[in-house]
Motif scaffolding. Sequence first.
Motif, short mmCIF file in Angstrom:
data_model
loop_
_atom_site.label_atom_id
_atom_site.label_comp_id
_atom_site.label_asym_id
_atom_site.label_seq_id
_atom_site.Cartn_x
_atom_site.Cartn_y
_atom_site.Cartn_z
N THR A 38 0.84 -1.21 0.00
CA THR A 38 0.00 0.00 0.00
C THR A 38 0.87 1.25 0.00
O THR A 38 0.55 2.23 -0.68
N ASP A 39 1.97 1.22 0.74
CA ASP A 39 2.87 2.37 0.78
C ASP A 39 3.43 2.67 -0.62
O ASP A 39 3.45 3.82 -1.07
N LEU A 40 3.86 1.61 -1.31
CA LEU A 40 4.41 1.79 -2.64
C LEU A 40 3.35 2.27 -3.63
O LEU A 40 3.60 3.16 -4.44
N LEU A 44 4.98 7.34 5.92
CA LEU A 44 5.71 7.92 4.79
C LEU A 44 6.39 9.24 5.16
O LEU A 44 7.45 9.56 4.63
N VAL A 45 5.77 9.99 6.07
CA VAL A 45 6.41 11.23 6.56
C VAL A 45 7.65 10.85 7.39
O VAL A 45 8.73 11.41 7.20
N GLN A 46 7.48 9.88 8.29
CA GLN A 46 8.59 9.47 9.16
C GLN A 46 9.76 8.92 8.35
O GLN A 46 10.92 9.16 8.68
N HIS A 102 9.60 10.02 2.88
CA HIS A 102 9.12 9.88 1.51
C HIS A 102 8.11 10.96 1.11
O HIS A 102 7.99 11.28 -0.08
N VAL A 103 7.35 11.51 2.07
CA VAL A 103 6.38 12.55 1.76
C VAL A 103 6.40 13.63 2.85
O VAL A 103 6.94 13.43 3.93
N ARG A 104 5.78 14.78 2.49
CA ARG A 104 5.57 15.87 3.45
C ARG A 104 4.09 16.22 3.44
O ARG A 104 3.43 16.13 2.41
N ALA A 120 11.64 15.08 -3.16
CA ALA A 120 12.51 14.91 -4.33
C ALA A 120 13.31 13.62 -4.20
O ALA A 120 13.55 12.91 -5.18
N ALA A 121 13.72 13.29 -2.97
CA ALA A 121 14.48 12.05 -2.75
C ALA A 121 13.64 10.83 -3.12
O ALA A 121 14.15 9.86 -3.66
#
Length: 167
Positions: free
Chosen positions: A52-54, A93-95, A98-100, A117-118
């Motif tokens: 799900t994360d991917l 994903l924030v931790q 991967h996202v903000r 961007a990473a």
Amino acid sequence: MNSDSDSHSGYWYGPDDRLDPPAAVLHALRSYRAAEVATRRSTRDSMGMGETDLLALRYLLRAQATGERVGPKDLSRTLGITTASTTSLIDRLVQSGHVRREPHPTDRRSLVIVPTAATDSEVRTTLGEMHRRMLAVAEELSAEESRIIVGFLRRMTEALDGQPGHH
């Protein structure tokens, strides 16, 4: 594919040892699907995340590329998960960097979820070579072969969905 074991299994050869085209096509689809699942699992493992994360990251990256803003409700709807699961997903994903979460530019009460961007670079590096190899195979097809394959895959999708299509 090991043709010796395939032909002796009778799976895609008929009792007279002649190729059974429909069975061979389904066998090839299953082999492709198994390879795709294994590749996705390897990608998830290398990135240290679940399915799900991917899927969420791929959705967010596509949305970002088209200028679409994605909020938590959009993620819930797209992934078919609950609001609580979406909050946990975004937290993970924030931790992991991967996202903000960012304020929505026009709605002060809302947030948008933005891939870093990473993350874009990591996904491109991880999946880029595989996509290049797959595109090279697709580019070898003639226009007629492409038309036939696309039509076939659409009908197979409709068969899985149980919705007869318009041919």
